[in-house]
Write a protein that holds these residues in place. Structure first.
Motif, PDB file in Angstrom:
ATOM      1  N   UNK A 101       0.737  -1.190   0.156  1.00  0.00           N
ATOM      2  CA  UNK A 101       0.009   0.052   0.032  1.00  0.00           C
ATOM      3  C   UNK A 101       0.668   1.385  -0.118  1.00  0.00           C
ATOM      4  N   UNK A 104       2.415   1.842  -3.308  1.00  0.00           N
ATOM      5  CA  UNK A 104       1.473   2.180  -4.482  1.00  0.00           C
ATOM      6  C   UNK A 104       1.104   3.602  -4.072  1.00  0.00           C
ATOM      7  N   UNK A 154       3.471   3.525 -13.843  1.00  0.00           N
ATOM      8  CA  UNK A 154       3.216   2.757 -12.510  1.00  0.00           C
ATOM      9  C   UNK A 154       3.550   1.154 -12.806  1.00  0.00           C
ATOM     10  N   UNK A 155       3.429   0.742 -13.975  1.00  0.00           N
ATOM     11  CA  UNK A 155       3.901  -0.475 -14.345  1.00  0.00           C
ATOM     12  C   UNK A 155       5.528  -0.612 -14.052  1.00  0.00           C
ATOM     13  N   UNK A 158       6.213  -0.093 -10.066  1.00  0.00           N
ATOM     14  CA  UNK A 158       5.511  -1.334  -9.269  1.00  0.00           C
ATOM     15  C   UNK A 158       5.848  -2.730  -9.932  1.00  0.00           C
ATOM     16  N   UNK A 161       6.059  -5.653  -7.731  1.00  0.00           N
ATOM     17  CA  UNK A 161       4.496  -6.349  -7.213  1.00  0.00           C
ATOM     18  C   UNK A 161       3.619  -6.933  -8.127  1.00  0.00           C
ATOM     19  N   UNK A 162       3.725  -6.268  -9.114  1.00  0.00           N
ATOM     20  CA  UNK A 162       3.102  -6.908 -10.504  1.00  0.00           C
ATOM     21  C   UNK A 162       3.508  -8.218 -10.762  1.00  0.00           C
ATOM     22  N   UNK A 163       4.790  -8.318 -10.846  1.00  0.00           N
ATOM     23  CA  UNK A 163       5.124  -9.931 -11.098  1.00  0.00           C
ATOM     24  C   UNK A 163       4.830 -10.921 -10.157  1.00  0.00           C
ATOM     25  N   UNK A 165       2.139 -10.716  -7.779  1.00  0.00           N
ATOM     26  CA  UNK A 165       0.803 -10.958  -8.152  1.00  0.00           C
ATOM     27  C   UNK A 165       0.218 -11.527  -9.463  1.00  0.00           C
ATOM     28  N   UNK A 166       1.216 -11.681 -10.283  1.00  0.00           N
ATOM     29  CA  UNK A 166       0.646 -12.132 -11.656  1.00  0.00           C
ATOM     30  C   UNK A 166       0.454 -13.712 -11.589  1.00  0.00           C
TER      31      UNK A 166
END
Lengths: 166, 98
Positions: A101, A104, A154-155, A158, A161-163, A165-166
């Motif tokens: 959080x 982000x 943002x990609x 972040x 984090x994206x990897x 949660x993918x």
């Protein structure tokens, strides 16, 4: 506008406008002040239906108050659309410590204001592109461009984090 | 250019929740919309200021401009020796020509 009408509008829009103000300023106190000014201004100034819908009118008023807030606090640099969003060390630290959080919040807060407002209105408030276009007084192409650039930034910021949660 | 939903990014973004506004906000907003409009305060202040200004100007006395003065002593010396009044005098004013 009667007080009963005002109370109804206040109950309907207080939270969305507060969230919008909070995500633009990053401050609860500032967001509360801006919501206060927005609604008191609405009550005293009234609403002209020619200005569009009440929803877009209130978001636009809130947006203008946020911009004034930035100007008054000497942070006009954030109003520059072409400024590159810096990926501050705070974001990296937050990623390392898994504080998603916080990461982000910092990443969104680092976006230039025009990109940030488009992103917040679209991703958090789930407004349509047409509504956003009216609120920020820009054509649809400009809104799409700002949103695209905000998402790209943002990609990048972040990505870990994206990897995950993918 | 992507403007459709990006679920992966949105899921991450939604991790950042906005707090609730404080209850004091409601009280402040409702109090301020109920308070009478304060336009008359600025009008009264303007009238008061104008009154003070008028009083100040009316009490101001014009300054007396003192010219540079020099004290000049004039001594008139008349020799009346042999003066006799005319028996029947007639005064005639003659303009002196340059």
């Amino acid at each position: 506008m009667t007080e009963a009408e005002f109370r109804s509008l206040y109950g309907q829009y207080r939270d969305p406008l507060f969230r919008f103000g909070y995500r633009l300023t990053g401050s609860v106190e500032a967001a509360e002040d801006l919501v206060h000014d927005c609604f008191v201004g609405l009550f005293r100034g009234g609403f002209d239906a020619r200005q569009g819908s009440m929803k877009t009118y209130l978001y636009a008023a809130m947006r203008n108050l946020c911009r004034k807030h930035y100007r008054d606090s000497g942070r006009e640099d954030l109003l520059d659309e072409n400024a590159d969003p810096p990926v501050g060390s705070g974001v990296v630290d937050a990623l390392i410590s898994r504080e998603t959080a916080a990461a982000v919040r910092l990443a969104v807060g680092a976006l230039p204001l025009l990109q940030r407002e488009a992103l917040v209105l679209f991703e958090y408030e789930e407004l349509t592109l047409d509504e956003i276009s009216k609120i920020v007084a820009a054509d649809l192409g400009a809104v799409k461009s700002r949103l695209h650039r905000a998402r790209e930034a943002l990609r990048k910021a972040l990505a870990p984090l994206m990897k995950e949660t993918a | 250019m992507m403007t459709e939903r990006d679920d992966e990014l949105r899921r991450v973004l939604r991790q950042w929740k906005a707090p609730e506004p404080g209850a004091a906000l409601d009280e402040r907003v409702l109090r301020d919309i109920r308070s009478p409009r304060r336009w008359w305060i600025s009008v009264a202040a303007g009238v008061l200021l104008a009154g003070v200004l008028v009083m100040h100007l009316s009490q101001r006395r014009p300054e007396v401009v003192k010219a540079d003065t020099q004290v000049v002593s004039v001594a008139v010396i008349a020799d009346a020796t042999g003066f006799q009044p005319m028996a029947e005098g007639k005064i005639t004013v003659v303009k002196r020509t340059q």
